[in-house]
Motif scaffolding. Structure first.
Motif, PDB file in Angstrom:
ATOM      1  N   LEU A  48       0.873  -0.873  -6.796  1.00 22.34           N
ATOM      2  CA  LEU A  48       0.925  -1.980  -7.749  1.00 22.34           C
ATOM      3  C   LEU A  48       2.295  -2.641  -7.770  1.00 22.34           C
ATOM      4  CD1 LEU A  48      -1.155  -0.537 -10.727  1.00 22.34           C
ATOM      5  CD2 LEU A  48      -1.908  -1.968  -8.827  1.00 22.34           C
ATOM      6  N   LYS A  49       3.356  -1.834  -7.798  1.00 24.24           N
ATOM      7  CA  LYS A  49       4.697  -2.427  -7.875  1.00 24.24           C
ATOM      8  C   LYS A  49       4.990  -3.301  -6.667  1.00 24.24           C
ATOM      9  CE  LYS A  49       6.878   1.140 -10.757  1.00 24.24           C
ATOM     10  NZ  LYS A  49       7.957   2.162 -10.826  1.00 24.24           N
ATOM     11  N   GLN A  50       4.532  -2.876  -5.491  1.00 25.76           N
ATOM     12  CA  GLN A  50       4.783  -3.666  -4.289  1.00 25.76           C
ATOM     13  C   GLN A  50       3.890  -4.895  -4.222  1.00 25.76           C
ATOM     14  OE1 GLN A  50       6.365  -0.017  -1.436  1.00 25.76           O
ATOM     15  NE2 GLN A  50       4.924  -1.477  -0.609  1.00 25.76           N
ATOM     16  N   SER A  51       2.756  -4.857  -4.890  1.00 24.21           N
ATOM     17  CA  SER A  51       1.851  -6.000  -4.824  1.00 24.21           C
ATOM     18  C   SER A  51       2.309  -7.150  -5.710  1.00 24.21           C
ATOM     19  CB  SER A  51       0.430  -5.575  -5.220  1.00 24.21           C
ATOM     20  OG  SER A  51       0.362  -5.236  -6.600  1.00 24.21           O
ATOM     21  N   TRP A  69       0.819  -1.203   0.000  1.00 20.62           N
ATOM     22  CA  TRP A  69       0.000   0.000   0.000  1.00 20.62           C
ATOM     23  C   TRP A  69       0.853   1.253   0.000  1.00 20.62           C
ATOM     24  CZ3 TRP A  69      -4.490  -2.050  -0.906  1.00 20.62           C
ATOM     25  CH2 TRP A  69      -4.690  -3.362  -0.485  1.00 20.62           C
ATOM     26  N   HIS A  70       0.343   2.284  -0.660  1.00 21.49           N
ATOM     27  CA  HIS A  70       0.996   3.593  -0.622  1.00 21.49           C
ATOM     28  C   HIS A  70       0.826   4.195   0.768  1.00 21.49           C
ATOM     29  CE1 HIS A  70       2.033   4.305  -4.825  1.00 21.49           C
ATOM     30  NE2 HIS A  70       0.887   3.775  -5.171  1.00 21.49           N
ATOM     31  N   ARG A  74       6.660   5.986  -7.471  1.00 19.54           N
ATOM     32  CA  ARG A  74       7.730   5.247  -8.128  1.00 19.54           C
ATOM     33  C   ARG A  74       8.607   4.518  -7.124  1.00 19.54           C
ATOM     34  NH1 ARG A  74      10.012  10.426 -11.126  1.00 19.54           N
ATOM     35  NH2 ARG A  74       9.621  11.122  -8.980  1.00 19.54           N
ATOM     36  N   GLU A  75       8.492   4.874  -5.855  1.00 18.40           N
ATOM     37  CA  GLU A  75       9.348   4.281  -4.829  1.00 18.40           C
ATOM     38  C   GLU A  75       8.693   3.045  -4.225  1.00 18.40           C
ATOM     39  OE1 GLU A  75      10.017   7.324  -1.986  1.00 18.40           O
ATOM     40  OE2 GLU A  75      11.385   8.474  -3.269  1.00 18.40           O
ATOM     41  N   THR A  76       9.518   2.090  -3.850  1.00 16.00           N
ATOM     42  CA  THR A  76       9.036   0.901  -3.155  1.00 16.00           C
ATOM     43  C   THR A  76       9.841   0.730  -1.868  1.00 16.00           C
ATOM     44  OG1 THR A  76      10.550  -0.464  -4.459  1.00 16.00           O
ATOM     45  CG2 THR A  76       8.260  -0.323  -5.221  1.00 16.00           C
ATOM     46  N   ARG A  77       9.197   0.172  -0.864  1.00 12.74           N
ATOM     47  CA  ARG A  77       9.892  -0.098   0.396  1.00 12.74           C
ATOM     48  C   ARG A  77      10.566  -1.455   0.302  1.00 12.74           C
ATOM     49  NH1 ARG A  77       5.377   2.624   1.454  1.00 12.74           N
ATOM     50  NH2 ARG A  77       4.029   0.791   1.661  1.00 12.74           N
ATOM     51  N   SER A  90      -0.002 -13.870 -11.928  1.00 15.25           N
ATOM     52  CA  SER A  90      -1.358 -13.861 -12.497  1.00 15.25           C
ATOM     53  C   SER A  90      -2.047 -12.533 -12.222  1.00 15.25           C
ATOM     54  CB  SER A  90      -2.185 -15.013 -11.919  1.00 15.25           C
ATOM     55  OG  SER A  90      -1.622 -16.259 -12.268  1.00 15.25           O
ATOM     56  N   PHE A  91      -1.882 -12.019 -11.009  1.00 12.02           N
ATOM     57  CA  PHE A  91      -2.481 -10.743 -10.636  1.00 12.02           C
ATOM     58  C   PHE A  91      -1.919  -9.617 -11.493  1.00 12.02           C
ATOM     59  CE2 PHE A  91      -2.550  -7.033  -7.639  1.00 12.02           C
ATOM     60  CZ  PHE A  91      -3.926  -6.870  -7.597  1.00 12.02           C
ATOM     61  N   ALA A  92      -0.595  -9.600 -11.685  1.00  6.31           N
ATOM     62  CA  ALA A  92       0.039  -8.558 -12.492  1.00  6.31           C
ATOM     63  C   ALA A  92      -0.417  -8.625 -13.946  1.00  6.31           C
ATOM     64  CB  ALA A  92       1.561  -8.685 -12.407  1.00  6.31           C
ATOM     65  N   GLU A  93      -0.514  -9.826 -14.497  1.00  9.99           N
ATOM     66  CA  GLU A  93      -0.926  -9.980 -15.891  1.00  9.99           C
ATOM     67  C   GLU A  93      -2.357  -9.485 -16.092  1.00  9.99           C
ATOM     68  OE1 GLU A  93      -0.237 -14.114 -16.574  1.00  9.99           O
ATOM     69  OE2 GLU A  93       1.896 -13.839 -17.090  1.00  9.99           O
ATOM     70  N   LEU A  94      -3.246  -9.797 -15.151  1.00  9.41           N
ATOM     71  CA  LEU A  94      -4.629  -9.346 -15.283  1.00  9.41           C
ATOM     72  C   LEU A  94      -4.728  -7.839 -15.121  1.00  9.41           C
ATOM     73  CD1 LEU A  94      -7.511 -10.146 -15.785  1.00  9.41           C
ATOM     74  CD2 LEU A  94      -7.768 -10.668 -13.342  1.00  9.41           C
TER      75      LEU A  94
END
Length: 291
Positions: free
Chosen positions: A142-145, A62-63, A70-73, A98-102
Motif C-alpha cells: 500500500l505505501k508504495q502504491s 508489490w511486496h 514497513r519498508e519501501t524500495r 484518490s486511491f489512497a483515500e478510498l
C-alpha cells in the motif's frame, strides 16, 4: 466458504478496482510519454540509466517475498520534464491520492474486506499479472502504491543530495498508557515485571516518550533559479521517488554525487537541548523519560 462482503462493502470494492485501473492507466500514460521523449535524467549511481527504469520504478507496488511491510524500495532520480510530462505526472499523483483515500475509507468502514481487495487488485491489469509471474511478487504494498511523485514548484538550478540517518519519531505517552502496553506483553517474564515496577515508582502524571528510530533516507535540497512567491529559494524533501523538475529545454540542474551507502555513524552533532535521558527507561517499549 468465505464470507461474502455486504452490498455496501462490495460497492466500495468495485470502486476500488476502478480507481486502481485508473491509477495503472495514468502511470502507463506518464511512463509511455517519458519513454517517447527520453528527457534528460539522472539516476542514483547509474552512469547510463536503463531505458525502462522509470517504468520499473512507478510500477513497483508489490511486496517481495519476506519483505518487511514497513519498508519501501527507493528510486532516487531527477527528471528534467517539460510541461506535458509534468501534467502527466501530476495526473498520476491525483490518481494515487484518490486511491489512497478510498483505501483508507474501506479500512475504516469495512476492515475485513481490505485483504480481499488486496488479493483482487493484482488481477486487474495485464502488466501487473506479468510482473507478478516474472518476479514472484506477492501482495500489494500500500505505501508504495500511493506515495507521491515529487514535482518541483519552479525551475531548479541545482540539487544537493545527502543521507539523513539520525531521524526518529517521538510519541508522548502517559504512565497509564505505558502500563497498558506493558500489560499486553508477557507479564510472567521477569524483565516485564521489572519494568512494571519501575513504572510504578514514578509520578502518575509524568509524560514519557516512546522513540522509534527511522531508517536512513536520502534527502534532496532543491535550489530554485528564482525565489518562489513566498520568497523561499530552496526546498528540502525526501527523495524516495524520482523528482521531476520543470525545464522545457529538458536540461538537468547541477547535481552532487552522494555516497552509495548511508554513513554508519552519526554525522550531525547532538543537540545541546536534547530533552530525553540518554538511557532507555522501558526497553521493551523503547520508552524514555524526559530530563
Amino acid at each position: 466458504m468465505p464470507e461474502q462482503p455486504s452490498p455496501s462493502a462490495y460497492h466500495l470494492l468495485l470502486q476500488l478496482e476502478q480507481q486502481f485501473d485508473t491509477l495503472i492507466n495514468t502511470i502507463e500514460t506518464a511512463v509511455s510519454l517519458f519513454e517517447r521523449q527520453q528527457p534528460a535524467s539522472w539516476v542514483f549511481h547509474q552512469a547510463t540509466p536503463a531505458r525502462h527504469w522509470l517504468r520499473e520504478a512507478l510500477f513497483d507496488m508489490w511486496h517481495e517475498q519476506d519483505q518487511d511491510g514497513r519498508e519501501t524500495r527507493n528510486y532516487i532520480a531527477i527528471v528534467a520534464a517539460n510541461d506535458e510530462l509534468l501534467a502527466a505526472v501530476d495526473t498520476v499523483n491525483q490518481a494515487k491520492k484518490s486511491f489512497a483515500e478510498l483505501l483508507q475509507h474501506i479500512k475504516q468502514a469495512f476492515p475485513q474486506t481490505l485483504s480481499d481487495a488486496k488479493s483482487r487488485l493484482p488481477q486487474r491489469h495485464p502488466y501487473v499479472d506479468e510482473a507478478l509471474r516474472r518476479n514472484g511478487l506477492a501482495r500489494l504494498h500500500l505505501k508504495q502504491s500511493w506515495r507521491q511523485l515529487p514535482i518541483a514548484q519552479a525551475p531548479v538550478s541545482r540539487v544537493r543530495f545527502a543521507w539523513y540517518s539520525s531521524g526518529r519519531s517521538i510519541k508522548r505517552l502517559s504512565v497509564q498508557e505505558a502500563e497498558q502496553k506493558l500489560l499486553k506483553l508477557d507479564t510472567d517474564a521477569a524483565h516485564i515485571r521489572i519494568q512494571l515496577r519501575k513504572l510504578a515508582s514514578i509520578p502518575s502524571g509524568e509524560v514519557l516518550a516512546q522513540v522509534q528510530t527511522q531508517a536512513p533516507l536520502m534527502r534532496a535540497n532543491l535550489f530554485f533559479t528564482e525565489p518562489l512567491d513566498d520568497g523561499h529559494t530552496r526546498r528540502a524533501l525526501n527523495a524516495a521517488m524520482p523528482i521531476f523538475v520543470p525545464d522545457n529545454d529538458q536540461r538537468l540542474p547541477h547535481i552532487n554525487l552522494p555516497a552509495l551507502q548511508p554513513p554508519t555513524t552519526r554525522t550531525r552533532a547532538r543537540r545541546r537541548d536534547e530533552k530525553l535521558e540518554p538511557d532507555v527507561f522501558l526497553p521493551s517499549l523503547r520508552v524514555y523519560r524526559y530530563r
